[in-house]
Design a protein around this motif. Structure first.
Motif, PDB file in Angstrom:
ATOM      1  N   CYS A   1     -69.787 -37.647 -19.964  1.00  0.00           N
ATOM      2  CA  CYS A   1     -70.951 -38.345 -19.421  1.00  0.00           C
ATOM      3  C   CYS A   1     -71.563 -37.466 -18.333  1.00  0.00           C
ATOM      4  N   GLU A   2     -72.719 -37.893 -17.823  1.00  0.00           N
ATOM      5  CA  GLU A   2     -73.383 -37.186 -16.734  1.00  0.00           C
ATOM      6  C   GLU A   2     -73.149 -37.958 -15.440  1.00  0.00           C
ATOM      7  N   ASP A   3     -72.822 -37.249 -14.380  1.00  0.00           N
ATOM      8  CA  ASP A   3     -72.536 -37.890 -13.102  1.00  0.00           C
ATOM      9  C   ASP A   3     -73.656 -38.849 -12.709  1.00  0.00           C
ATOM     10  N   GLY A   4     -73.262 -40.045 -12.272  1.00  0.00           N
ATOM     11  CA  GLY A   4     -74.240 -41.047 -11.850  1.00  0.00           C
ATOM     12  C   GLY A   4     -74.526 -42.099 -12.894  1.00  0.00           C
ATOM     13  N   GLU A   5     -74.189 -41.839 -14.146  1.00  0.00           N
ATOM     14  CA  GLU A   5     -74.409 -42.829 -15.187  1.00  0.00           C
ATOM     15  C   GLU A   5     -73.502 -44.030 -14.965  1.00  0.00           C
ATOM     16  N   GLN A   6     -73.974 -45.214 -15.381  1.00  0.00           N
ATOM     17  CA  GLN A   6     -73.200 -46.436 -15.266  1.00  0.00           C
ATOM     18  C   GLN A   6     -73.075 -47.093 -16.639  1.00  0.00           C
ATOM     19  N   ARG A   7     -72.002 -47.848 -16.820  1.00  0.00           N
ATOM     20  CA  ARG A   7     -71.841 -48.589 -18.067  1.00  0.00           C
ATOM     21  C   ARG A   7     -70.837 -49.716 -17.848  1.00  0.00           C
ATOM     22  N   CYS A   8     -70.760 -50.603 -18.833  1.00  0.00           N
ATOM     23  CA  CYS A   8     -69.752 -51.653 -18.842  1.00  0.00           C
ATOM     24  C   CYS A   8     -68.745 -51.340 -19.934  1.00  0.00           C
TER      25      CYS A   8
ATOM     26  N   GLN B   1     -68.122 -49.332 -14.837  1.00  0.00           N
ATOM     27  CA  GLN B   1     -67.702 -47.942 -14.766  1.00  0.00           C
ATOM     28  C   GLN B   1     -68.860 -47.041 -14.336  1.00  0.00           C
ATOM     29  N   LEU B   2     -68.468 -45.952 -13.649  1.00  0.00           N
ATOM     30  CA  LEU B   2     -69.420 -44.971 -13.141  1.00  0.00           C
ATOM     31  C   LEU B   2     -68.933 -43.584 -13.543  1.00  0.00           C
ATOM     32  N   CYS B   3     -69.873 -42.710 -13.861  1.00  0.00           N
ATOM     33  CA  CYS B   3     -69.500 -41.348 -14.247  1.00  0.00           C
ATOM     34  C   CYS B   3     -69.329 -40.497 -12.996  1.00  0.00           C
ATOM     35  N   ARG B   4     -68.109 -40.007 -12.795  1.00  0.00           N
ATOM     36  CA  ARG B   4     -67.803 -39.109 -11.683  1.00  0.00           C
ATOM     37  C   ARG B   4     -67.095 -37.889 -12.241  1.00  0.00           C
ATOM     38  N   ASN B   5     -67.505 -36.749 -11.778  1.00  0.00           N
ATOM     39  CA  ASN B   5     -66.907 -35.505 -12.269  1.00  0.00           C
ATOM     40  C   ASN B   5     -66.928 -35.452 -13.796  1.00  0.00           C
TER      41      ASN B   5
ATOM     42  N   GLU C   1     -67.896 -63.762 -13.042  1.00  0.00           N
ATOM     43  CA  GLU C   1     -68.859 -62.677 -13.175  1.00  0.00           C
ATOM     44  C   GLU C   1     -68.784 -62.051 -14.563  1.00  0.00           C
ATOM     45  N   THR C   2     -69.851 -61.340 -14.890  1.00  0.00           N
ATOM     46  CA  THR C   2     -69.903 -60.572 -16.131  1.00  0.00           C
ATOM     47  C   THR C   2     -70.528 -59.226 -15.840  1.00  0.00           C
ATOM     48  N   CYS C   3     -70.028 -58.197 -16.465  1.00  0.00           N
ATOM     49  CA  CYS C   3     -70.568 -56.857 -16.262  1.00  0.00           C
ATOM     50  C   CYS C   3     -71.864 -56.683 -17.045  1.00  0.00           C
ATOM     51  N   ILE C   4     -72.908 -56.238 -16.355  1.00  0.00           N
ATOM     52  CA  ILE C   4     -74.208 -55.951 -16.968  1.00  0.00           C
ATOM     53  C   ILE C   4     -74.696 -54.618 -16.427  1.00  0.00           C
ATOM     54  N   ASP C   5     -74.989 -53.692 -17.314  1.00  0.00           N
ATOM     55  CA  ASP C   5     -75.540 -52.389 -16.917  1.00  0.00           C
ATOM     56  C   ASP C   5     -74.691 -51.704 -15.844  1.00  0.00           C
TER      57      ASP C   5
ATOM     58  N   SER D   1     -72.602 -50.939 -29.830  1.00  0.00           N
ATOM     59  CA  SER D   1     -73.590 -51.667 -29.055  1.00  0.00           C
ATOM     60  C   SER D   1     -74.331 -50.698 -28.160  1.00  0.00           C
ATOM     61  N   SER D   2     -75.435 -51.164 -27.584  1.00  0.00           N
ATOM     62  CA  SER D   2     -76.251 -50.271 -26.754  1.00  0.00           C
ATOM     63  C   SER D   2     -75.654 -50.056 -25.388  1.00  0.00           C
ATOM     64  N   ILE D   3     -74.536 -50.748 -25.068  1.00  0.00           N
ATOM     65  CA  ILE D   3     -73.930 -50.583 -23.749  1.00  0.00           C
ATOM     66  C   ILE D   3     -72.945 -49.427 -23.749  1.00  0.00           C
ATOM     67  N   ILE D   4     -72.046 -49.365 -24.725  1.00  0.00           N
ATOM     68  CA  ILE D   4     -71.082 -48.277 -24.802  1.00  0.00           C
ATOM     69  C   ILE D   4     -70.964 -47.826 -26.247  1.00  0.00           C
ATOM     70  N   PRO D   5     -71.131 -46.546 -26.518  1.00  0.00           N
ATOM     71  CA  PRO D   5     -70.901 -46.066 -27.877  1.00  0.00           C
ATOM     72  C   PRO D   5     -69.469 -46.350 -28.293  1.00  0.00           C
ATOM     73  N   PRO D   6     -69.222 -46.657 -29.573  1.00  0.00           N
ATOM     74  CA  PRO D   6     -67.866 -47.029 -29.995  1.00  0.00           C
ATOM     75  C   PRO D   6     -66.844 -45.934 -29.776  1.00  0.00           C
ATOM     76  N   GLU D   7     -67.279 -44.651 -29.766  1.00  0.00           N
ATOM     77  CA  GLU D   7     -66.293 -43.586 -29.606  1.00  0.00           C
ATOM     78  C   GLU D   7     -65.901 -43.401 -28.152  1.00  0.00           C
ATOM     79  N   ASN D   8     -66.620 -44.047 -27.196  1.00  0.00           N
ATOM     80  CA  ASN D   8     -66.327 -43.835 -25.781  1.00  0.00           C
ATOM     81  C   ASN D   8     -65.794 -45.072 -25.075  1.00  0.00           C
ATOM     82  N   ASP D   9     -66.122 -46.272 -25.587  1.00  0.00           N
ATOM     83  CA  ASP D   9     -65.813 -47.458 -24.790  1.00  0.00           C
ATOM     84  C   ASP D   9     -64.437 -48.023 -25.029  1.00  0.00           C
ATOM     85  N   GLY D  10     -63.659 -47.392 -25.878  1.00  0.00           N
ATOM     86  CA  GLY D  10     -62.310 -47.882 -26.123  1.00  0.00           C
ATOM     87  C   GLY D  10     -62.272 -49.005 -27.132  1.00  0.00           C
ATOM     88  N   SER D  11     -63.450 -49.364 -27.722  1.00  0.00           N
ATOM     89  CA  SER D  11     -63.441 -50.477 -28.653  1.00  0.00           C
ATOM     90  C   SER D  11     -62.808 -50.101 -29.973  1.00  0.00           C
TER      91      SER D  11
END
Length: 536
Positions: free
Chosen positions: A390-397, A404-408, A421-425, A497-507
């Protein structure tokens, strides 16, 4: 034939049925796993051996609160053996006594007052030989929120206390020989009159601004002296013992003899701004007196750049079996993780100045830090192992609860949404915070239009969303960023889904687990149907 295999078919049905419920139980049960949140490693005490409910840690001298040998072995199960120092905090401890201790894991340096060898070896901590020092910083809540604020006991700052516990790898164990016929003396060190032995701290009558205690002493010239606290660092003597300063670079020093005592006073540091005056006799000494008593330092120098890892240990069950607690409440909070990270950043910033720019540390788990111009370091091997995802600064659920936040260039969990609560963006929201009106049946993840009060997602009529409450079955279109027109654009990362690609979100694994349970259920239904067909 049908009759002969009837018991076998029944047995298979029972097995499949049991496996189905086993998979279902695993899917809904809480899972505690070690993970990294930013630059802080989380270590779950799944066996109850890291945070003992009572009593000392096995095979550890002075081991209480956090059994750092067990904690280190758990840490190394998910991290490489590329760190010089491990620092452990805990969000809960099982005993009321909260101690902070630094353990020299190995000691092959001669001339610093410690015998060659150690009570422990790297193998007792799970290290193949790299680890030098392991630190128990006790409970997170016992530390001031501000790393630069003074503590009560001892009256030094939190970041200085961190440096103090790391410093025990080299300090303060030396004797002093003034070449006056008395031989080696422990006069520079704090002295425990009850056990009649010196400890690993500088005496309050030793004039030094060291993080290892001692005091800043002013000679009033009339037989009296005034001691006070102040800003502390590793002194010139400390730096020599650490292998950062040559002996000829150490200036002469002095201590004060009070009441003709040949031992130092009980170790301690004066609080800044509270000077106290006393009578005594000044005794000056130099580095030659240190070498005479302890021998020259061998090797003369040590590496100036250290790789340091910070970790937070947490229990997964109550310390008292009679008062069970919800395991989810034991998981570290974002506030606890953030507090430790403030100490991590403060220590890395403090270290160069604390060593007169002769040392540097890297506190990133990746080990990619390069040190300073005066003390350069090399990246650890793991720095090059993982490609950027990912690129630093990106956010996702990641699912409905992990922000989650992209760091390093890697995803890290920065917040865990609570039950309401629910995670959004990439952030946790309650229904009220995201604009949903409870009475109109909205839910935080529905992606409604602004007209009904939904604000955060910025949906507009042109993106294909319907103004009907946006149920998952309303047929989201590709124009709103949803590659799957039937998944409802849910923030659970399912199937692209548009929130996390299936290869990255652990789904992927989650889907496999759900698929396995579903497949077993279908197999059970199929076997049952086949049995009925054959019986007929």
């Amino acid at each position: 034939m049908s009759f002969a295999f009837a018991p076998l078919r029944s047995a298979w049905r029972v097995i499949v049925f049991a496996l189905f419920f086993l998979f279902l139980f695993a899917a809904v049960s809480p899972v505690f796993a070690d993970e990294d949140v930013g630059e802080i490693a989380l270590v779950a005490d799944t066996l109850g051996t890291i945070l003992p409910a009572e009593g000392p840690c096995p095979n550890m001298l002075f081991g209480q609160g956090i059994c750092v040998n067990e904690a280190a072995m758990a840490f190394y199960r998910t991290h490489p053996d590329n760190y010089d120092v491990l620092i452990f905090f805990a969000n809960r401890v099982g005993i009321p006594l909260d101690v902070k201790l630094g353990f020299p894991v190995q000691q092959e340096i001669r001339g610093i007052g410690l015998e060659t060898g150690s009570l422990w070896g790297p193998q007792h901590f799970g290290s193949g030989g790299r680890l030098l020092q392991c630190v128990n910083m006790g409970a997170v809540f016992s530390m001031n929120d501000n790393p630069y604020a003074l503590g009560f006991l001892p009256p030094i700052t939190g970041v200085e206390l961190l440096a103090h516990e790391i410093g025990h790898h080299w300090l303060a164990w030396i004797m002093l020989d003034l070449d006056d016929g008395r031989g080696p003396l422990d006069i520079l060190r704090g002295y425990d009159y009850q056990s009649e032995s010196p400890n690993g701290h500088w005496s309050g009558y030793h004039s030094t601004n060291s993080v290892m205690y001692g005091n800043i002493i002013v000679d009033n010239g009339d037989g009296t002296f005034t001691s006070d606290g102040g800003v502390r660092q590793y002194s010139q003597l400390d730096q020599y013992l650490m292998g950062l300063r040559a002996p000829e670079e150490v200036e002469d020093m002095f201590y004060v003899v009070v009441d003709d005592d040949l031992h130092g006073n009980p170790a301690g540091a004066s609080a800044p701004g509270y000077p106290w005056t006393y009578s005594g006799a000044r005794v000056s000494f130099g580095i030659d007196d240190v070498i005479r008593a302890n021998g020259p330092r061998v090797p003369a120098t040590s590496i100036c750049h250290l790789k340091v890892a910070f970790a937070l240990v947490y229990p997964v069950q109550s310390f008292d079996p009679e008062t069970p607690v919800d395991p989810a409440t034991l998981y570290p909070t974002p506030q606890e993780i953030d507090k430790i990270d403030r100490y991590r950043q403060a220590l890395e910033a403090w270290w160069p100045g604390g060593t007169d720019n002769r040392g540097s540390i890297d506190t990133t788990l990746s080990g990619c830090g390069l040190g300073t111009a005066e003390c350069p370091g090399s990246p650890s091997p793991q720095c090059f192992e993982e490609p950027a995802d990912c690129e630093d600064g990106e956010q996702r659920c990641n699912g409905l609860t992990l922000a989650q936040l992209c760091r390093n260039q890697h995803w890290v969990t920065v917040d865990t949404c609570v039950e309401s609560e629910t995670c959004i963006d990439g952030a946790c929201y309650t229904p009220d915070e995201d604009g949903d009106i409870p009475s109109d049946g909205d839910v935080p993840e529905d992606g409604d239009l602004p007209v009904d009060g939904d604000v955060p997602d910025g949906d507009a009529p042109a993106d294909g969303d319907k103004p009907d409450g946006d149920l998952p079955a309303d047929g989201d279109a590709l124009v709103d960023g949803d590659p799957d027109p039937i998944d409802g654009n849910l923030p659970d990362g399912d199937g692209g889904s548009s929130i996390i690609p299936p290869e990255n979100d652990g789904s992927g694994d989650g889907c496999k687990q759900t698929g396995a349970a579903g497949a077993l259920l279908m197999a059970w239904i199929g076997l049952a149907a086949l049995g009925r067909r054959r019986a007929a």
